[in-house]
Design an enzyme around this catalytic site. Structure first.
Site, PDB file in Angstrom:
ATOM      1  N   GLY A 127       4.617   3.581  11.207  1.00 23.46           N
ATOM      2  CA  GLY A 127       3.947   4.877  11.221  1.00 23.46           C
ATOM      3  C   GLY A 127       3.442   5.243  12.599  1.00 23.46           C
ATOM      4  O   GLY A 127       4.037   4.871  13.609  1.00 23.46           O
TER       5      GLY A 127
ATOM      6  N   LYS B  80       0.906  -1.152   0.000  1.00 24.14           N
ATOM      7  CA  LYS B  80       0.000   0.000   0.000  1.00 24.14           C
ATOM      8  C   LYS B  80       0.939   1.194   0.000  1.00 24.14           C
ATOM      9  O   LYS B  80       1.525   1.536   1.013  1.00 24.14           O
ATOM     10  CB  LYS B  80      -0.861  -0.039   1.264  1.00 24.14           C
ATOM     11  CG  LYS B  80      -2.184   0.719   1.184  1.00 24.14           C
ATOM     12  CD  LYS B  80      -2.059   2.222   1.130  1.00 24.14           C
ATOM     13  CE  LYS B  80      -1.607   2.839   2.437  1.00 24.14           C
ATOM     14  NZ  LYS B  80      -1.388   4.304   2.362  1.00 24.14           N
TER      15      LYS B  80
ATOM     16  N   CYS C 196      12.050   7.615  14.097  1.00 17.64           N
ATOM     17  CA  CYS C 196      11.317   6.942  15.175  1.00 17.64           C
ATOM     18  C   CYS C 196      12.216   6.785  16.391  1.00 17.64           C
ATOM     19  O   CYS C 196      11.741   6.497  17.486  1.00 17.64           O
ATOM     20  CB  CYS C 196      10.774   5.603  14.717  1.00 17.64           C
ATOM     21  SG  CYS C 196      11.971   4.605  13.848  1.00 17.64           S
TER      22      CYS C 196
ATOM     23  N   GLU D  12       5.202  -0.920  13.685  1.00 21.26           N
ATOM     24  CA  GLU D  12       6.294  -0.227  14.377  1.00 21.26           C
ATOM     25  C   GLU D  12       5.805   1.208  14.478  1.00 21.26           C
ATOM     26  O   GLU D  12       5.607   1.874  13.473  1.00 21.26           O
ATOM     27  CB  GLU D  12       7.584  -0.381  13.572  1.00 21.26           C
ATOM     28  CG  GLU D  12       8.821  -0.035  14.353  1.00 21.26           C
ATOM     29  CD  GLU D  12       9.303   1.350  14.001  1.00 21.26           C
ATOM     30  OE1 GLU D  12       8.892   2.295  14.700  1.00 21.26           O
ATOM     31  OE2 GLU D  12      10.076   1.470  13.035  1.00 21.26           O
TER      32      GLU D  12
END
Lengths: 527, 527
Positions: free
Chosen positions: B240, B183, B301, B264
């Site tokens: 995300g 996606k 992140c 994650e």
């Protein structure tokens, strides 16, 4: 004498008002002991203690955990005849089975004791620093498995020892370093109490922290629900029905902090009867399967509830022989009146489906709570069109699907839900002729069996007990064998950590002499 | 020129009516290409093809999969400047970063190529038969990992290459033998299209089945939702936000057949400033952290969003120096106007909390979509009492918690949500003096860093990228490094299976010469 109390860590407690008894299905009457269900406060206290115990328990060495696990095994053996009698009175199962299952339970505990004593199971992985690497240096990274935290274990009705209080889930979680709270199974609460006393004594004797183990009584779903929703619980092990397992899985995944729920649930364990196996050895297989279907009154998660073959004389002969053989078996008791009545209900539902024909039905009178074996058959077309025929009938029941041809047989397999096992009976070139069918079967199961029966689950490293949903809630793990420890652990990496502050498993000098992956090479050498 | 179409296996398709463009945050205007969102029918077709492709793909040898993965890497490099320019125009990131990330992406693909070519990753485990064992013989059991089935990958906004179309999730899933449907991330759909063309070409050139890879455009949540709910999909990888990841996790776990969703998600990556580190090297650390907090406009992140120390002169000096240093940094662009406005909103929310004091705020004018760095401080008491202060502010922002003493510091750590990383800055005996605190930190994180910065995630076997919820939806797996392949596989056992019909990995003669656990001994010998 059974006291019927909850084990909250080191302490016995029975503050609640809800009580219940267990049932002897052979005598068709309640057993004597009275069990007191755990209260909300007792549950909270068990989780609080487990959370506190985790801090100390997760730092116990493999040697120390090994001593604890072996002590549990010793204490279970020391319960001797009291355990065996209680087991039998709460299950209707024979003494031989009780002793066999005790052997398996103790064997599992000892195999996890060996595993953690040896120590390599933590999958230590080390990448040493590359200070001169361009464009930037590579840090020193060292990874190993650490325990998740307190685990809740739900015992199985059909394995009061091997999959209950100190069964595979408990043994593997303790080995991992996770405190365990058992939601005792109400059908064998007395067996659970005895085993819990063995675990509690072993914990005390080997210096384990208070709260490393608790055992809570419960007759309904409230205790289990509260436990799984409790923020202090980090994982759940369950063996039982699809409905129960899925409900717990949903609770676990809908928490603010989702946790893994390992539910080992339903399976009808398809057996593929390939043409040459039937024509050459059909009679032998019929005799073998009459035994496998009725073994333990059909109360195994690996019971062969479904057999699929291709229509023809050989299949007819197999069905006829299987019917004759299975009717020579003497019915035996089910574990509980509720299980016996479910069996009758599910059997009736299968028989009531359009196209189902009964080919063997034990029609004589039987004792209360005994199960009458049954074999039915149905066409491949009907089986494909009616998903009710795919449902498990827990007990000595099997359904034979008569397919038109190999293509329909493969289609039927492809539409099965996930299964613990898939068995292929084959001779000569059956297997290579039907390679695509076997390939389809592999994608639906956790274990493939060649020319055998699915009943009987070996406890060994290469065993996979678990399969695609709904056989298990997570097919990526096994519930049996040493690798089941992987359910309760997660990896942690240490980056540029000083050698003296690292866990022993990751130190340069490899003081535990375990096998490690060092710079992508498996070795037990020091660095 | 970008065509903006979906890759449905071998075929380009754009039947939909919903279109969108990507945005250049540096120029503050839309890029040229127009992308067409996938329709329901196109999604169904991609899953149908993937399901069909799985039958062939899961039987490809390690050698064949290795050729495929290396070909993807080659084709990505062959995209050359077109890829780099598109990447930069869709992210506002500099060319150096684009090239670095491309190197990481290609490196990941090649490391999985090496892994599957070598072959031992399947964890082959063999227990040979013991025909004379009492009371019953032990069967021959052989276990290995097999792929789960079609996997959906959601790309990350902040890593258009390394965690997107052919990033770590895709590379590890393909290596495992799972077809992948990406996606595509709407913010870098053009980069995704170019990389997808590389994968599609590599699949064709190396003889992979049609449907082994698809790439679907989408600007909203509909395409992703339909994919995750589709019964043909067997697992999901996502990088995300917590909100997005949790929504997908819920979809995956509430399906009739639940599937694993590896998300994650968020992390504020606590840094523990121990007293001696501050008094001896506070100024150096302040300079280092000014860089780490602003690296990549704070869009990692592993950005250090939280620093915890004990109140005192050394901490004051650190804060003052960090403030000075961070204000010397020139602001840089965020990935997208939406991300820039979220940053401003979340920063304002943190500042608005009672007790928060701003210690560094870049107040000069900046270009549109650029982020102004900020450092705030708060007392340990306020931090403990207000969970809003625990929320991630994605961008060049960090909060310093001034604790009263070591006990309050440990309490603050114990109340943190799960984190990807935890860093400890220490000198001399800091670490042993605060052993309990470090122990508490270990229980909240996936990776512990000593005297360093959390930004920078090495791709190596010992890396753990993932942590307790909400850092990851499942802390038991890593999203980075070769072990991330374990997310996409499950074990299957073969019982008494004929040698010639076994997969090569399990055959007696060990034709692939892989390392296997045979009767509990690790060996590459034949049987």
């Amino acid at each position: 004498m059974l006291h019927g109390k909850n084990f909250i860590g080191d302490r016995l407690s029975a503050n609640g008002t809800v009580t219940f008894k267990t049932f002897n299905p052979l005598l068709n009457l309640e057993n004597e002991g009275v069990f007191t269900e755990a209260t909300e406060e007792e549950i909270d206290e068990a989780v609080r203690l487990a959370t506190e115990a985790f801090r100390a328990f997760r730092k116990k060495t493999g040697e120390e955990k090994s001593a604890f696990l072996n002590a549990i095994a010793d204490e279970i053996m020391a319960l001797d005849q009291e355990l065996i009698s209680t087991y039998c009175s709460e299950t209707g199962l024979p003494e031989g089975r009780a002793k066999g299952e005790r052997g398996r339970t103790v064997g599992q505990l000892r195999s996890f004791a060996d595993l953690v004593k040896e120590g390599s199971w933590v999958e230590a992985t080390i990448d040493t620093a590359l200070p001169d690497r361009q464009p930037i240096p590579r840090p020193d990274l060292r990874k190993m498995m650490v325990p998740l935290g307190p685990v809740v274990v739900f015992g199985a009705s059909n394995f009061p020892l091997a999959y209950s209080t100190a069964g595979g889930d408990t043994a593997s979680a303790l080995a991992a370093g996770c405190p365990v709270i058992v939601k005792s199974h109400p059908m064998h609460a007395g067996t659970g109490e005895l085993v819990a006393s063995a675990v509690a004594k072993a914990a005390l004797d080997t210096g384990m922290p208070d709260g490393v183990f608790s055992n809570l009584n419960s007759s309904g779903i409230e205790v289990g629900t509260q436990l799984v929703k409790h923020p202090g619980i980090k994982a759940v092990g369950f063996t039982g029905s699809i409905r129960g397992g899925r409900a717990l899985f949903n609770l676990g995944s809908q928490r603010p902090e989702p946790i893994p729920v390992f539910a080992e649930m339903g399976s009808i364990n398809p057996v593929i009867l390939l043409p040459k196996a039937l024509s050459e050895k059909g009679a032998e297989w019929a005799t073998t399967y009459a035994g496998s279907i009725t073994l333990g009154t059909g109360q195994f998660c690996t019971n062969p509830g479904l057999q699929l073959g291709i229509r023809g004389d050989a299949l007819d002969a197999y069905i006829s022989k299987l019917s004759d053989e299975i009717l020579t078996k003497s019915p035996t008791s089910m574990l509980h009146p509720n299980i016996a009545s479910s069996y009758d209900k599910n059997k009736a539902q299968a028989v009531a489906q359009s196209g189902t024909a009964v080919v063997a039905d034990y029609e004589q009178e039987v004792q209360e709570n005994f199960a009458r074996q049954m074999v039915v058959k149905v066409s491949g077309k009907d089986f494909l069109e009616n998903s009710t025929l795919h449902l498990e009938v827990f007990g000595p029941f099997s359904m034979i699907v008569e397919c038109e041809d190999a293509a329909q047989l493969e289609k039927a397999i492809s539409q099965l839900e996930g299964q613990l096992t898939g068995t292929v009976l084959a001779e000569n070139d059956d297997l290579s002729e039907h390679a695509s069918l076997v390939d389809t079967l592999q994608n639906r199961v956790g274990r493939l069996i060649f020319n055998g029966v699915p009943t009987g689950v070996e406890v060994s490293p290469a065993m996979q007990h678990g399969g695609p949903y709904p056989a298990s809630s997570d097919s990526r793990f096994t519930a049996v064998g040493i690798h089941s420890i992987k359910r309760w652990v997660r990896p942690v990496s240490y980056q540029n950590w000083p050698n003296e502050a690292l866990p022993d498993e990751l130190k340069n000098e490899n003081p535990l002499q375990i096998s490690r992956l060092v710079n992508n090479e498996s070795t037990d050498r020091s660095i």
